[in-house]
Design an enzyme around this catalytic site. Sequence first.
Site, PDB file in Angstrom:
ATOM      1  N   SER B  54       0.107   5.578   7.918  1.00 29.64           N
ATOM      2  CA  SER B  54      -0.400   4.227   7.706  1.00 29.64           C
ATOM      3  C   SER B  54      -1.123   4.177   6.361  1.00 29.64           C
ATOM      4  CB  SER B  54      -1.338   3.841   8.840  1.00 29.64           C
ATOM      5  OG  SER B  54      -0.612   3.745  10.051  1.00 29.64           O
ATOM      6  N   HIS B  56       0.054   2.022   3.920  1.00 34.58           N
ATOM      7  CA  HIS B  56       1.030   1.508   2.944  1.00 34.58           C
ATOM      8  C   HIS B  56       1.451   0.080   3.260  1.00 34.58           C
ATOM      9  CE1 HIS B  56       1.249   5.628   1.682  1.00 34.58           C
ATOM     10  NE2 HIS B  56       1.815   6.025   2.803  1.00 34.58           N
ATOM     11  N   HIS B 219      -0.172   8.382  -1.947  1.00 37.15           N
ATOM     12  CA  HIS B 219      -1.159   8.937  -1.011  1.00 37.15           C
ATOM     13  C   HIS B 219      -2.395   9.413  -1.733  1.00 37.15           C
ATOM     14  CE1 HIS B 219       2.825   9.530   0.789  1.00 37.15           C
ATOM     15  NE2 HIS B 219       2.225   9.056   1.852  1.00 37.15           N
TER      16      HIS B 219
END
Lengths: 214, 333
Positions: B54, B56, B219
Amino acid sequence: MADSLDVAALEAWVREFARSVAEHKDELTALDSAIGDADHGANMDRGMSAAVAALEAAPPADPAALLKQVGMTLVSKVGGASGPLYGTFFLRMAGVLGPDPADDETFARALRAGLDGVVARGKAAPGDKTMLDALAPACDALDAALAEGQPLGAALAAAAAAATEGRDATVPLVARKGRASYLGERSAGHQDPGATSTALLLDAAVTVLSGSAG
Amino acid sequence: MKKLINDPADVVADALRGMAAAHPELRIDHENRVVFRGDAPRQGKVGLVSGGGSGHEPMHGGFVGMGMLDAACAGEVFTSPVPDQMAAATTGVDGGAGVLHIVKNYTGDVMNFEMAAELVAAESGTEVVAVVTDDDVAVQDSLYTAGRRGVGVTVLLEKLAGAAAEQGRPLAEVAEVARTVNAQGRSMGMALTSCTVPAAGKPTFDLPEDEMEIGVGIHGEPGRRRVKVAPAREIAEMLVEPVLSDLEFSGGDGVIAFVNGLGGTPLIELYLMYAEVTRVLEKSGVTVARSLVGSYMTSLDMAGCSVTLLKVDDDLVRLWDAPVRTPGLRWGV
């Protein structure tokens, strides 16, 4: 040789690893922030906490069942790369251990089966700056020490020392697997978080298993 | 850290509750953290499953709906979902025509989707084909690395393969569309700031006020080099040129040009960047067939953007124009 690495001893190992991971959670995450994605501490802590909770909810009857349950919990709860890798490690160990208490030699074979599982799942090799850089030398040191006839306590201490040395040796390496590999040369100069948590796993074995067999 | 959250440990579960409330047309399995199309499984239609860490959003849950994904698995922030979730999603969308897994090339995502496919194969007869996206030119591709990351192309692929599946194409053809899209698309990103993972509580990396990170991942992985902040026209060149030099574009090739925001950059800057990107493309003789501008694949609150170029033929343009109705992408309906 006493057959005394029983389910209680292995459970103590798993619990000690979980406690140690929780204690070093922030350190693991800090290492992962430098070359990865800042989640190794949180993920390992979540997985090992779940593994301990599962042990309490349904205490496994024998060594194989215990490590299988730990492996399945890690695969189901952790995600990321460490879930499948640590999960596979414990599942493969379970495959060697069987239902009876393990002697030193069986434990060493199980640890090496875990190592082989990590290699197969992650397709990495020693020197790639991964958990293997701690796990592979630990297996080698354990085998060598037992072959020399050393008692388990001394052999595990040698394995843990080798893991720590392997962990420290990841600092200058350029990562070739995992997210750190995206950094190329910039991954050098940082200690690998996976090798760090693996060194904790071996330290936990020294803490709780040293006196268990011989 | 200032964030609109309750407890850092509950961010994903709380956000899924919000998605369920905002989008009653979707069905959300809160236990497995899977977002399903309300009418899944659709008999005779190839099911499309994606998923990932999660953080994004709108990818991937926001791309579930008619003309795109049938299900999306939500992992912890920046952490791949687990095989159980993917297996639940796969069996939940199997309408008898097989299931396509759309996997971004990250070590964890690939391993977990592989384990899920093994699980599904052992438990049911569902046919699963996986397509892995690896379009990030910032990462050197080599047999000795984890390979290139899956980034912006993933969004375009989910739309295009989703349209192909909606038309009733069989699994092999839908997978072929997906593979073609991955082969013909490339991306490059940059960051002005780090992102802050809720569980970590502080920025993942330090970036001085006057510097930017080129080749950044989604990330918070640092990029490949750090340079002084430059005007948008120069940043556009830093992003577009590596993309163009990596994939042979000949005169007349049409592209879908996608300028994506990473979560902390306002739309006005993304449009400004899009203008600069088209200027570079024009100079290089590349024709823009379609465009997409907005924050579709984010990295939490990171400021910055990525540029994706995808070579398209008439079939892909038709698939792009086909109707889509999802929380994140919606047209033609």
